[in-house]
Design a protein around this motif. Structure first.
Motif, PDB file in Angstrom:
ATOM      1  N   LEU A   1       0.827  -1.201   0.000  1.00  0.00           N
ATOM      2  CA  LEU A   1       0.000   0.000   0.000  1.00  0.00           C
ATOM      3  C   LEU A   1       0.867   1.258   0.000  1.00  0.00           C
ATOM      4  CD1 LEU A   1      -2.727   1.372   0.088  1.00  0.00           C
ATOM      5  CD2 LEU A   1      -2.759   1.068   2.575  1.00  0.00           C
ATOM      6  N   ILE A   2       1.936   1.249   0.768  1.00  0.00           N
ATOM      7  CA  ILE A   2       2.834   2.403   0.818  1.00  0.00           C
ATOM      8  C   ILE A   2       3.467   2.646  -0.549  1.00  0.00           C
ATOM      9  CG2 ILE A   2       4.956   3.312   1.832  1.00  0.00           C
ATOM     10  CD1 ILE A   2       2.450   3.305   3.680  1.00  0.00           C
ATOM     11  N   GLU A   3       3.805   1.569  -1.247  1.00  0.00           N
ATOM     12  CA  GLU A   3       4.417   1.704  -2.570  1.00  0.00           C
ATOM     13  C   GLU A   3       3.446   2.269  -3.602  1.00  0.00           C
ATOM     14  OE1 GLU A   3       5.851  -2.169  -3.520  1.00  0.00           O
ATOM     15  OE2 GLU A   3       7.693  -1.974  -2.332  1.00  0.00           O
ATOM     16  N   VAL A   4       2.169   1.900  -3.483  1.00  0.00           N
ATOM     17  CA  VAL A   4       1.199   2.304  -4.500  1.00  0.00           C
ATOM     18  C   VAL A   4       0.523   3.628  -4.164  1.00  0.00           C
ATOM     19  CG1 VAL A   4      -0.945   1.250  -3.621  1.00  0.00           C
ATOM     20  CG2 VAL A   4      -0.468   1.240  -6.080  1.00  0.00           C
ATOM     21  N   LEU A   5       0.595   4.049  -2.923  1.00  0.00           N
ATOM     22  CA  LEU A   5      -0.084   5.279  -2.499  1.00  0.00           C
ATOM     23  C   LEU A   5       0.285   6.488  -3.359  1.00  0.00           C
ATOM     24  CD1 LEU A   5      -2.138   6.256  -0.406  1.00  0.00           C
ATOM     25  CD2 LEU A   5      -0.254   6.640   1.193  1.00  0.00           C
ATOM     26  N   PRO A   6       1.556   6.688  -3.712  1.00  0.00           N
ATOM     27  CA  PRO A   6       1.898   7.839  -4.558  1.00  0.00           C
ATOM     28  C   PRO A   6       1.321   7.763  -5.970  1.00  0.00           C
ATOM     29  CG  PRO A   6       3.842   7.017  -3.386  1.00  0.00           C
ATOM     30  CD  PRO A   6       2.769   5.989  -3.228  1.00  0.00           C
ATOM     31  N   LEU A   7       0.848   6.587  -6.383  1.00  0.00           N
ATOM     32  CA  LEU A   7       0.273   6.435  -7.712  1.00  0.00           C
ATOM     33  C   LEU A   7      -1.189   6.852  -7.762  1.00  0.00           C
ATOM     34  CD1 LEU A   7       1.793   2.961  -8.684  1.00  0.00           C
ATOM     35  CD2 LEU A   7       2.723   5.241  -9.098  1.00  0.00           C
TER      36      LEU A   7
ATOM     37  N   GLN B   1       0.411   9.544   8.481  1.00  0.00           N
ATOM     38  CA  GLN B   1       1.132   8.582   7.639  1.00  0.00           C
ATOM     39  C   GLN B   1       1.029   8.955   6.162  1.00  0.00           C
ATOM     40  OE1 GLN B   1       3.278   6.513   8.180  1.00  0.00           O
ATOM     41  NE2 GLN B   1       3.145   4.631   6.965  1.00  0.00           N
ATOM     42  N   ILE B   2      -0.155   9.329   5.715  1.00  0.00           N
ATOM     43  CA  ILE B   2      -0.325   9.736   4.317  1.00  0.00           C
ATOM     44  C   ILE B   2       0.561  10.939   4.012  1.00  0.00           C
ATOM     45  CG2 ILE B   2      -1.951  10.688   2.634  1.00  0.00           C
ATOM     46  CD1 ILE B   2      -4.158   9.055   4.016  1.00  0.00           C
ATOM     47  N   ALA B   3       0.583  11.899   4.925  1.00  0.00           N
ATOM     48  CA  ALA B   3       1.399  13.101   4.731  1.00  0.00           C
ATOM     49  C   ALA B   3       2.880  12.744   4.588  1.00  0.00           C
ATOM     50  CB  ALA B   3       1.187  14.067   5.898  1.00  0.00           C
ATOM     51  N   GLN B   4       3.351  11.820   5.408  1.00  0.00           N
ATOM     52  CA  GLN B   4       4.761  11.423   5.347  1.00  0.00           C
ATOM     53  C   GLN B   4       5.079  10.719   4.031  1.00  0.00           C
ATOM     54  OE1 GLN B   4       5.414   9.073   8.882  1.00  0.00           O
ATOM     55  NE2 GLN B   4       5.468  10.865  10.246  1.00  0.00           N
TER      56      GLN B   4
END
Length: 279
Positions: free
Chosen positions: A209-215, A251-254
């Protein structure tokens, strides 16, 4: 902030729901949407929405409760001015009967192996029948959403390919992919769907999820808790509540290299755009 997915109608909150809502307000969680995950608790969800100006509800049948589906009941509750969406609906293959990994018979005289093969086939047939039933109930709720012009709240677990195929075939369907599971095929729906990000993004094992969040386009992210489930770190193991939303924001902000205020502003605007009645 807006919690777009919180099961306030759950038994987990039966003794202190007023305090839960008050604690959320104290943390600037100003609005809460109760998804329609259990048709039996819809009257309670509706009552909570009418008792609190900042609480709204949705109507739907969860894919693990397809035997409870009653379109007429959902249609009646959907007439309510505080009903903002159809769902939680979708596909969930996680709880399907499990097929044994044991080998099928190689020798027709091996009656024990033949029996195991028959059991294997029976379970596989059962799995396919449940999948077909889930798809039928999901489609009926998509069509209800379109007829009422209300967004969908969609649950997808271990069923991304089938879910995408169905949603791709309904070009006017729109809504939110609740508890977005990080499967990239679902990013193809970003022109019509928002992505619910909750406590999972704070988990230590949330690498995908962390890897795909910026997409995910920032204009397509909405906040959710799924309370009382999926409590954010460092409170895992305890009951989740909407007042934990700031942990998700942090977490999203970071991850996205944004300020927390930016995440709050953008996600709130997104939720108001999707759920028009809460604007």
């Amino acid at each position: 902030m807006i919690d777009t997915h919180c099961h306030l109608d759950s038994q987990s909150f039966k003794d202190d729901v007023e305090e839960v809502i008050a604690r959320a307000k104290a943390q600037n969680v100003q609005k809460i949407i109760i998804p329609g995950a259990d048709i039996r608790t819809l009257p309670h969800a509706q009552a909570l929405a009418h008792a609190h100006t900042n609480v709204y509800f949705a109507v739907g049948t969860h894919p693990t409760d397809i035997d409870m589906f009653d379109k007429a009941v959902l249609q009646e509750f959907a007439k309510d001015k505080k009903c903002v969406a159809i769902g939680e609906c979708g596909l969930d293959y996680y709880y399907l009967p499990k097929v044994s990994n044991e080998a099928t018979p190689q020798d027709s005289k091996d009656y024990q192996s033949q029996d195991k093969a028959a059991q294997h086939q029976a379970i596989e047939s059962q799995r396919e029948a449940i999948k077909a039933w889930q798809k039928q109930v999901f489609i009926e709720q998509i069509e209800l959403s379109l007829s009422l012009q209300k967004p969908l709240i969609i649950h997808i677990r271990e069923a991304s390919a089938d879910s995408f195929e169905i949603l791709d075939s309904y070009k006017n369907a729109y809504g939110v992919l609740h508890c977005y599971n990080a499967d990239r095929i679902l990013l193809k729906l970003q022109e019509r769907f928002y992505y619910g990000i909750g406590g999972v993004c704070t988990f230590k094992n949330a690498r995908r999820l962390i890897e795909v969040l910026p997409l995910i386009p920032k204009e397509r992210i909405v906040l959710e808790t799924d309370a009382p489930y999926l409590t954010p770190h460092p409170h895992r193991g305890s009951r989740n509540e909407p007042h934990y939303i700031p942990l998700i924001v942090r977490q999203i902000a970071q991850v996205l290299d944004m300020s927390e205020d930016e995440v709050i502003e953008i996600s709130t605007r997104n939720a108001q755009r999707l759920f028009r009645e809460i604007a």
